[in-house]
Design a protein around this motif. Structure first.
Motif, PDB file in Angstrom:
ATOM      1  N   GLU A   6      25.682   5.457  15.220  1.00 18.29           N
ATOM      2  CA  GLU A   6      26.055   5.299  13.983  1.00 18.29           C
ATOM      3  C   GLU A   6      27.305   5.982  13.686  1.00 18.29           C
ATOM      4  O   GLU A   6      26.817   7.136  13.425  1.00 18.29           O
ATOM      5  CB  GLU A   6      24.928   5.103  13.020  1.00 18.29           C
ATOM      6  CG  GLU A   6      24.010   4.030  13.334  1.00 18.29           C
ATOM      7  CD  GLU A   6      22.579   4.216  12.467  1.00 18.29           C
ATOM      8  OE1 GLU A   6      22.845   4.046  11.203  1.00 18.29           O
ATOM      9  OE2 GLU A   6      21.591   4.382  12.627  1.00 18.29           O
ATOM     10  N   SER A  57      29.523  14.261  17.952  1.00 16.91           N
ATOM     11  CA  SER A  57      30.801  13.343  17.758  1.00 16.91           C
ATOM     12  C   SER A  57      30.926  13.094  19.070  1.00 16.91           C
ATOM     13  O   SER A  57      30.518  13.375  20.117  1.00 16.91           O
ATOM     14  CB  SER A  57      31.753  14.448  17.300  1.00 16.91           C
ATOM     15  OG  SER A  57      31.648  14.929  16.068  1.00 16.91           O
ATOM     16  N   LYS A 112      32.483  11.638  14.101  1.00 14.44           N
ATOM     17  CA  LYS A 112      31.176  12.027  13.844  1.00 14.44           C
ATOM     18  C   LYS A 112      30.411  10.822  13.814  1.00 14.44           C
ATOM     19  O   LYS A 112      30.488   9.801  13.218  1.00 14.44           O
ATOM     20  CB  LYS A 112      30.941  12.609  12.254  1.00 14.44           C
ATOM     21  CG  LYS A 112      31.474  13.938  12.320  1.00 14.44           C
ATOM     22  CD  LYS A 112      31.543  14.630  10.910  1.00 14.44           C
ATOM     23  CE  LYS A 112      30.752  15.899  10.878  1.00 14.44           C
ATOM     24  NZ  LYS A 112      30.506  16.504   9.734  1.00 14.44           N
ATOM     25  N   SER A 145      22.630  14.485  15.336  1.00 15.89           N
ATOM     26  CA  SER A 145      24.139  14.193  14.906  1.00 15.89           C
ATOM     27  C   SER A 145      24.939  14.928  15.910  1.00 15.89           C
ATOM     28  O   SER A 145      24.915  16.249  16.369  1.00 15.89           O
ATOM     29  CB  SER A 145      24.319  15.038  13.530  1.00 15.89           C
ATOM     30  OG  SER A 145      23.539  14.357  12.407  1.00 15.89           O
ATOM     31  N   VAL A 175      29.384   8.007  11.027  1.00 21.00           N
ATOM     32  CA  VAL A 175      29.039   9.009   9.740  1.00 21.00           C
ATOM     33  C   VAL A 175      30.306   8.485   8.952  1.00 21.00           C
ATOM     34  O   VAL A 175      31.666   8.794   9.329  1.00 21.00           O
ATOM     35  CB  VAL A 175      28.821  10.200   9.967  1.00 21.00           C
ATOM     36  CG1 VAL A 175      28.686  10.970   8.817  1.00 21.00           C
ATOM     37  CG2 VAL A 175      27.596  10.623  10.917  1.00 21.00           C
ATOM     38  N   THR A 191      25.688   9.535  14.263  1.00 18.31           N
ATOM     39  CA  THR A 191      24.051   9.901  14.515  1.00 18.31           C
ATOM     40  C   THR A 191      24.002   8.881  15.609  1.00 18.31           C
ATOM     41  O   THR A 191      24.068   7.768  15.527  1.00 18.31           O
ATOM     42  CB  THR A 191      23.510   9.452  13.155  1.00 18.31           C
ATOM     43  OG1 THR A 191      24.182  10.364  11.983  1.00 18.31           O
ATOM     44  CG2 THR A 191      21.930   9.678  13.484  1.00 18.31           C
TER      45      THR A 191
END
Length: 98
Positions: free
Chosen positions: A94, A59, A46, A57, A96, A48
């Protein structure tokens, strides 16, 4: 953790559907692969993502063919950012939960 990179937008076609991706470069893919995250379906992570003025958001998924992770690029993002085939995309990603 924040990863930034540039990579071209490319299309993968399955049957009548078109999927668009950016391949995460090798060094950044290696960093993602080493993260101590719980296992998820298909080895996904996952994240962002920010491209231009758009943040969402999603994956990233491992790809043997691409030798790293691939980031799916939603139609709404491609249109909002004016991206087309082969365009080089500036990505901030980034993970998660790190």
């Amino acid at each position: 953790m924040r990863l930034t990179f540039r990579a071209p937008l490319w299309q993968w076609q399955v049957r009548t559907d078109s999927w668009w991706f950016v391949t995460v470069p090798p060094d950044e893919s290696d960093t993602l692969a080493e993260l101590p995250l719980p296992p998820r379906g298909f080895g996904s992570i996952k994240v962002t993502v920010t491209v231009g003025g758009t943040t969402w958001s999603t994956s990233v998924f491992p790809s043997d063919e691409q030798k790293g992770y691939v980031l799916p690029m939603k139609k709404a993002v491609r249109h909002a950012e004016g991206l087309g085939p082969g365009d080089v995309v500036d990505v901030t990603l980034e993970p998660v939960g790190t």
